[in-house]
Design a protein around this motif. Structure first.
Motif, PDB file in Angstrom:
ATOM      1  N   UNK A 642      -5.398  -3.939 -19.206  1.00 22.31           N
ATOM      2  CA  UNK A 642      -4.947  -2.916 -18.399  1.00 22.31           C
ATOM      3  C   UNK A 642      -6.009  -2.626 -17.320  1.00 22.31           C
ATOM      4  N   UNK A 643      -7.406  -3.330 -17.613  1.00 20.22           N
ATOM      5  CA  UNK A 643      -8.465  -2.945 -16.529  1.00 20.22           C
ATOM      6  C   UNK A 643      -8.119  -3.894 -15.410  1.00 20.22           C
ATOM      7  N   UNK A 644      -7.561  -4.845 -15.525  1.00 21.74           N
ATOM      8  CA  UNK A 644      -7.395  -5.562 -14.055  1.00 21.74           C
ATOM      9  C   UNK A 644      -6.937  -4.919 -12.957  1.00 21.74           C
ATOM     10  N   UNK A 645      -5.844  -4.113 -13.160  1.00 19.36           N
ATOM     11  CA  UNK A 645      -5.374  -3.375 -11.910  1.00 19.36           C
ATOM     12  C   UNK A 645      -5.599  -1.749 -12.141  1.00 19.36           C
ATOM     13  N   UNK A 646      -5.936  -1.394 -13.424  1.00 22.65           N
ATOM     14  CA  UNK A 646      -6.219  -0.210 -13.578  1.00 22.65           C
ATOM     15  C   UNK A 646      -7.328   0.427 -14.282  1.00 22.65           C
ATOM     16  N   UNK A 647      -7.495   0.719 -15.210  1.00 27.21           N
ATOM     17  CA  UNK A 647      -8.774   1.149 -15.860  1.00 27.21           C
ATOM     18  C   UNK A 647      -8.481   1.132 -17.372  1.00 27.21           C
ATOM     19  N   UNK A 648      -9.692   1.668 -17.989  1.00 28.39           N
ATOM     20  CA  UNK A 648      -9.436   1.693 -19.582  1.00 28.39           C
ATOM     21  C   UNK A 648      -8.888   3.146 -19.938  1.00 28.39           C
TER      22      UNK A 648
ATOM     23  N   UNK B  32       4.939   7.244   7.088  1.00 26.97           N
ATOM     24  CA  UNK B  32       3.539   6.818   6.823  1.00 26.97           C
ATOM     25  C   UNK B  32       3.528   5.293   6.903  1.00 26.97           C
ATOM     26  N   UNK B  33       2.387   4.737   7.257  1.00 23.38           N
ATOM     27  CA  UNK B  33       2.332   3.415   7.561  1.00 23.38           C
ATOM     28  C   UNK B  33       1.226   2.938   6.662  1.00 23.38           C
ATOM     29  N   UNK B  34       1.360   1.485   6.141  1.00 25.33           N
ATOM     30  CA  UNK B  34       0.022   0.681   5.612  1.00 25.33           C
ATOM     31  C   UNK B  34       0.106  -0.491   5.998  1.00 25.33           C
ATOM     32  N   UNK B  35      -1.067  -0.861   6.222  1.00 22.00           N
ATOM     33  CA  UNK B  35      -1.486  -2.248   6.812  1.00 22.00           C
ATOM     34  C   UNK B  35      -0.509  -3.615   6.088  1.00 22.00           C
ATOM     35  N   UNK B  36       0.139  -4.075   7.030  1.00 23.33           N
ATOM     36  CA  UNK B  36       1.289  -5.013   6.383  1.00 23.33           C
ATOM     37  C   UNK B  36       0.598  -6.130   5.721  1.00 23.33           C
ATOM     38  N   UNK B  37      -0.601  -6.360   6.036  1.00 25.28           N
ATOM     39  CA  UNK B  37      -1.141  -7.352   5.338  1.00 25.28           C
ATOM     40  C   UNK B  37      -1.566  -7.149   3.982  1.00 25.28           C
ATOM     41  N   UNK B  38      -1.522  -5.897   3.645  1.00 25.96           N
ATOM     42  CA  UNK B  38      -1.900  -5.560   2.179  1.00 25.96           C
ATOM     43  C   UNK B  38      -0.575  -5.414   1.224  1.00 25.96           C
ATOM     44  N   UNK B  39       0.502  -5.509   1.935  1.00 27.82           N
ATOM     45  CA  UNK B  39       1.920  -5.637   1.131  1.00 27.82           C
ATOM     46  C   UNK B  39       1.979  -6.744   0.559  1.00 27.82           C
ATOM     47  N   UNK B  40       2.281  -6.689  -0.847  1.00 25.28           N
ATOM     48  CA  UNK B  40       2.671  -8.001  -1.617  1.00 25.28           C
ATOM     49  C   UNK B  40       4.133  -8.106  -1.671  1.00 25.28           C
ATOM     50  N   UNK B  92       6.451   0.000  -3.385  1.00 24.54           N
ATOM     51  CA  UNK B  92       5.545  -0.933  -2.700  1.00 24.54           C
ATOM     52  C   UNK B  92       4.402  -1.420  -3.543  1.00 24.54           C
ATOM     53  N   UNK B  93       4.401  -2.704  -3.619  1.00 19.90           N
ATOM     54  CA  UNK B  93       3.421  -3.269  -4.212  1.00 19.90           C
ATOM     55  C   UNK B  93       2.183  -3.806  -3.293  1.00 19.90           C
ATOM     56  N   UNK B  94       0.972  -3.231  -3.405  1.00 20.36           N
ATOM     57  CA  UNK B  94      -0.048  -3.234  -2.382  1.00 20.36           C
ATOM     58  C   UNK B  94      -1.251  -4.012  -3.053  1.00 20.36           C
ATOM     59  N   UNK B  95      -1.878  -4.692  -2.322  1.00 18.77           N
ATOM     60  CA  UNK B  95      -3.347  -5.218  -2.798  1.00 18.77           C
ATOM     61  C   UNK B  95      -4.327  -4.206  -2.480  1.00 18.77           C
ATOM     62  N   UNK B  96      -5.183  -3.759  -3.155  1.00 19.20           N
ATOM     63  CA  UNK B  96      -5.924  -2.684  -3.103  1.00 19.20           C
ATOM     64  C   UNK B  96      -7.366  -3.174  -3.110  1.00 19.20           C
ATOM     65  N   UNK B  97      -8.256  -2.969  -2.143  1.00 17.69           N
ATOM     66  CA  UNK B  97      -9.716  -3.507  -2.346  1.00 17.69           C
ATOM     67  C   UNK B  97     -10.723  -2.450  -2.696  1.00 17.69           C
ATOM     68  N   UNK B  98     -11.540  -3.050  -3.701  1.00 17.81           N
ATOM     69  CA  UNK B  98     -12.643  -2.024  -4.035  1.00 17.81           C
ATOM     70  C   UNK B  98     -13.887  -3.004  -4.142  1.00 17.81           C
ATOM     71  N   UNK B 150       1.595   8.543  10.199  1.00 19.68           N
ATOM     72  CA  UNK B 150       0.582   8.607   9.547  1.00 19.68           C
ATOM     73  C   UNK B 150      -0.017   7.251   8.899  1.00 19.68           C
ATOM     74  N   UNK B 151      -1.241   6.613   9.395  1.00 19.74           N
ATOM     75  CA  UNK B 151      -1.454   5.389   8.887  1.00 19.74           C
ATOM     76  C   UNK B 151      -2.379   5.734   7.880  1.00 19.74           C
ATOM     77  N   UNK B 152      -2.296   5.248   6.562  1.00 23.87           N
ATOM     78  CA  UNK B 152      -2.886   5.446   5.457  1.00 23.87           C
ATOM     79  C   UNK B 152      -4.125   4.351   5.121  1.00 23.87           C
ATOM     80  N   UNK B 153      -5.335   5.086   4.728  1.00 27.68           N
ATOM     81  CA  UNK B 153      -6.392   4.045   4.106  1.00 27.68           C
ATOM     82  C   UNK B 153      -6.084   4.025   2.647  1.00 27.68           C
ATOM     83  N   UNK B 154      -5.280   2.893   2.259  1.00 31.61           N
ATOM     84  CA  UNK B 154      -4.993   2.773   0.908  1.00 31.61           C
ATOM     85  C   UNK B 154      -6.145   2.516   0.082  1.00 31.61           C
ATOM     86  N   UNK B 155      -7.119   1.798   0.462  1.00 30.12           N
ATOM     87  CA  UNK B 155      -8.385   1.531  -0.464  1.00 30.12           C
ATOM     88  C   UNK B 155      -8.760   2.922  -0.951  1.00 30.12           C
TER      89      UNK B 155
END
Lengths: 688, 173
Positions: A642-648, B32-40, B92-98, B150-155
């Protein structure tokens, strides 16, 4: 016990090459005078691992060499030495040397010892220039010494006719000689038969070589080490026209057995492409992206997979054809096809899984030898016990856990177990015990490394922590907090830096590697009674035998290993303490009842205990009864994190995908018992 | 972080100099808008597996071709009136960076709207509403055909609150 060291040697070499790549990458980015502590730590760790590994496998050249590199790096890390461009270059050439030595160890060809000696001399020189660090006495620059003859050597080399058949290549010998200094060969054609009588595989020529330059006798001997016994050889110093001295026969070192000479045929001229060129090519290949992780899979397993996929494709096309004009009379064939498909799929799944899962004995097997060797070195008596070797572990997890385990076992042997005299004085048996144990618990794999030695010295660790500014004098710290200091980089309470351990590297690497896997490490220790390190690793990609249970509309999976039994509730056996904590009397025990719907905030079929089923489980050494609505099938499930995309999530150890494509959560038994003990408090804080 | 900085870094990551493309969607009448490169990918709403003891806006997890992907209801996340999921409801399935890790998450929205090219200079920072409205999740405001997007900062949005990955959680375990 006989252990095939060969397979581990390959692993060690690959790991070491990865380590070297990291060292190189970091070194290349390093700026003179601006050493980042993190960067130096990284290089240091890589060097340390290589040293440890090479010592384990008996590559003493590599470990001696790396030890010198490490000592220098240690000074840099401690801030005693500034990083100059010269030092960076020297480290880089050390990396090249180690890589050459590894390649030599791997493929059994001789390496350019002169280069190694040169770099080592450079390192020694740098070490020699203040500050003087503690260089253990056994590190003698043996390769550089050995009475270099000022003038050079005169070598008379007469191969026996069948020398080439043993895989020796004269060209290679000469190339190596030429690398050392100015070489003037003179060919003796006397033995050359007429062309018609010539055997292409026989050596008919002999040579008289004059080698100019300051070269050690040992270096020259080393070149001819492989052909010893296959030729007449005399090596005399130039200008010293005494009778030719015969090459001592005992020069043939045991290293020959460990690394057989490459079975080159003997084309004399064509094979001009030098080993060096080839290695350089390999090097470039190795260098690309050290970030990529890989798993090594036997080619037979890949072939088996390809076969299975082939079968799958055939079955699929058969079914496809069947579907094109289907009539009811073909139902039997359809059924057969589907059965075939099921079999193929199952085999495919098993095969893919088998690639990743290996019994932990792969990681454990290298320890008997290591402990044995260390015992000899440290003059201790230690028995190594191992249990749970068949516990299966994801291959990638296993690879990453190898190094930490080496460190921990090494520490247990070096610092944990006392010398026999001290043990007898303390009233213990002369022989110490190191116990390695592995088992599954609540969705985790636990590996315990315990020893019955002196245990951790709490006061000394605390004193050291205060000295290093990690703790304050007045702090009231628990044992666990104090032992946690052990995992700080550079933290060592050992008085003497030895070849084995005590540099204070190790433990932080151990912790880092384990947390990188999403695991944790605990220390338990009682002074005088030894210590236990427990590594807890999640089963990131392990398979689990699961019991599917239903709570309301939800399906959960309870690991089968945790289940003791399942039963219907008899209300007469239920007692409630203070109206809330429910207990169930099972034979002589009282089990706390955990209503799963309550713990997970779901709507059950019925809140009445009699309508549900009680699954008696055990986790973290405690038993409890989980109330579920229904028991469904038992099946093997693939654990997804679950942690890959979410968390524990509390009480959940992971998720899996069921046959219908939906996600089901796997109950973490230890976690859910803890959760219910902490009552709603935990759930509330999670929801906050 | 300064909003302007965020915009700058957002644009730098797209690698385009003269504007970026945004996928827009509707949520309670706003676009609302999200960066299209993040949309999977964009997929219809399907049943999810709820995760116990998590806030209401985390609907649960789905199986996206073998990966467990958490689904966040954006209406509930923003504290808006929840809506019945219907045929127009999309995920909408997104890639979120952290930091340097990426995660895959899905957001439930009312409907997907359009794809716009937005020039950098027409992206305006959101005004500061003080403590009334948290504009941390807003990367900027864009005007397209007289309507505000409204452009969202999804990260930022999908790493905040309960969605934040607590590294300490692993250590305590």
């Amino acid at each position: 016990m006989s252990i095939d060291m060969e397979q581990f040697k390959a692993t060690f070499i690959e790991e070491s090459l990865e380590g070297l790549d990291i060292m190189e990458a970091v070194l290349l980015e390093m700026q003179p005078g601006m050493a980042d502590a993190e960067e130096v730590d990284n290089i240091f760790r890589a060097a340390h691992s290589i040293k440890g590994g090479s010592a384990t496998f008996g590559f003493s050249d590599i470990s001696n060499f790396t030890h010198v590199v490490e000592t220098l790096l240690d000074q840099v890390r401690a801030g005693e030495r500034e990083v100059t461009q010269e030092a960076i270059n020297l480290f880089l050439s050390s990396v090249d040397c180690i890589r050459d030595m590894l390649a030599g160890a791997q493929e059994g060809f001789e390496i350019n010892l002169e280069q190694v000696a040169e770099v080592k001399a450079g390192l020694d020189r740098m070490l020699g220039s203040a500050p003087q660090a503690a260089v253990p006495a056994e590190i003698e620059p043996e390769a550089t010494d050995g009475s270099p003859a000022a003038g050079g050597w005169k070598i008379v080399f007469k191969p026996f006719p069948d020398m080439l058949r043993s895989g020796n290549d004269v060209v290679r010998l000469f190339r190596e000689l030429a690398d050392m200094g100015e070489m003037i060969p003179k060919v003796e054609l006397e033995g050359l038969p007429a062309l018609v009588d010539m055997e292409p595989e026989e050596a008919c020529l002999s040579w008289e070589v004059t080698l100019n330059g300051s070269i050690g006798r040992e270096q020259v001997d080393e070149v001819f080490e492989w052909v010893d016994g296959d030729c007449e050889l005399s090596i005399t110093p130039l200008g010293d026209e005494k009778a030719p001295e015969d090459m001592p026969a005992d020069k043939l070192s045991t290293a020959v057995e460990a690394s057989p000479a490459p079975l080159q045929a003997a084309p004399l001229v064509e094979n001009r492409r030098s080993n060096n060129d080839r290695r350089q090519g390999d090097r470039r290949k190795n260098r690309s992206s050290s970030e990529n992780s890989s798993i090594r899979v036997g080619i037979d397993k890949v072939d088996a997979l390809i076969n299975l996929v082939g079968e799958l494709v055939i079955t699929q096309s058969m079914l496809g054809q069947l579907g094109e004009d289907f009539s009811m009379d073909k139902v039997e064939r359809l059924k057969d096809g589907l059965a075939e498909l099921e079999r193929n799929t199952r085999e495919l799944q098993e095969n893919v899984m088998s690639i990743r899962m290996l019994p932990i004995s792969f990681a454990f097997n290298r320890f008997p030898r290591m402990v044995h060797d260390l015992c000899g070195k440290l003059e201790k008596k230690i028995e190594l016990k191992m249990s749970g070797e068949q516990t299966e572990l994801d291959k990638t997890v296993m690879e990453k856990i190898g190094d930490p385990l080496v460190h921990l076992v090494r520490n247990a042997v070096d610092h944990g177990i006392e010398t026999p005299e001290i043990r007898i004085k303390a009233g213990k048996s002369e022989t110490g015990t190191v116990h390695l144990n592995a088992y599954h618990q609540g969705g985790n794999i636990l590996i315990e490394i315990s020893d019955d030695g002196a245990g951790l010295n709490r006061d000394r660790i605390l004193a050291k922590a205060i000295e290093r500014g990690l703790a304050n004098n007045g702090d009231n710290l628990s044992d666990a907090e104090i032992f946690d200091f052990l995992f700080q980089p550079g933290f060592s309470t050992a008085d003497v830096v030895s070849d084995v351990s005590g540099r204070g590297v190790g433990m932080d690497v151990v912790k880092r590697n384990i947390t990188a896997l999403g695991g944790a490490i605990d220390v338990e220790s009682r002074s005088g009674n030894g210590s236990t390190f427990t590594i807890r690793l999640p089963l990131t990609l392990a398979i689990l035998d699961g019991q599917l249970v239903r709570v309301g509309e939800q399906t959960f999976i309870i690991p089968l290993v945790s289940i003791i039994e399942s039963l219907q509730v008899e209300s007469s056996r239920v007692n409630a303490i203070a109206g809330s904590a429910e207990l169930y009397k099972l034979r002589d025990d009282y089990l706390p009842i955990i209503r799963l719907y309550d713990a997970f905030g779901l709507k059950p079929d019925s809140a009445s205990l009699e309508d549900g089923l009680l699954v008696v489980v055990e986790g973290h050494g405690q038993q409890a009864g989980l109330l579920v609505d229904d028991l469904l099938a038992q099946q093997q499930v693939v654990i997804k994190s679950l942690e890959t995309n979410f968390k524990k999530v509390g009480g959940i150890s992971g998720a899996t995908i069921l046959g219908d494509g939906t996600v089901a959560l796997i109950v973490d038994i230890g976690g859910i018992i803890e959760l219910s003990q902490n009552g709603r408090k935990c759930a509330n804080s999670a929801a906050a | 972080m300064d909003v302007a900085e965020q915009i700058a870094s957002g644009l730098a990551s797209t690698g385009e100099v003269d504007g970026s493309q945004f996928l827009t969607f509707l949520l309670a009448g706003e676009e609302y808008g999200v960066d299209i490169l993040r949309v999977q990918e964009i997929k219809g709403w399907n049943a999810v597996t709820p995760i116990p003891n998590t806030p209401e806006y985390i609907r649960g997890v789905i199986n996206l071709r073998g990966t467990i992907v958490p689904i966040v209801d954006l209406r509930r996340r923003f504290g808006l009136e929840p809506m019945e999921y219907g045929p127009m409801t999309v995920v909408i399935v997104l890639k979120v960076m952290r930091e340097d890790k990426s995660r895959v998450m899905g957001i439930v929205v009312d409907a997907v709207s359009d794809v716009y090219n937005v020039q950098d200079e027409s992206l305006k920072p959101a005004p500061d509403f003080g403590s009334v409205v948290n504009v941390d999740f807003v990367q900027g405001l864009a005007t397209v055909d007289e309507t505000m997007v409204i452009i969202l900062d999804i990260d930022h949005l999908l790493n905040s609150g309960e969605l934040a990955v607590m590294d300490s959680a692993i250590e305590h375990k």
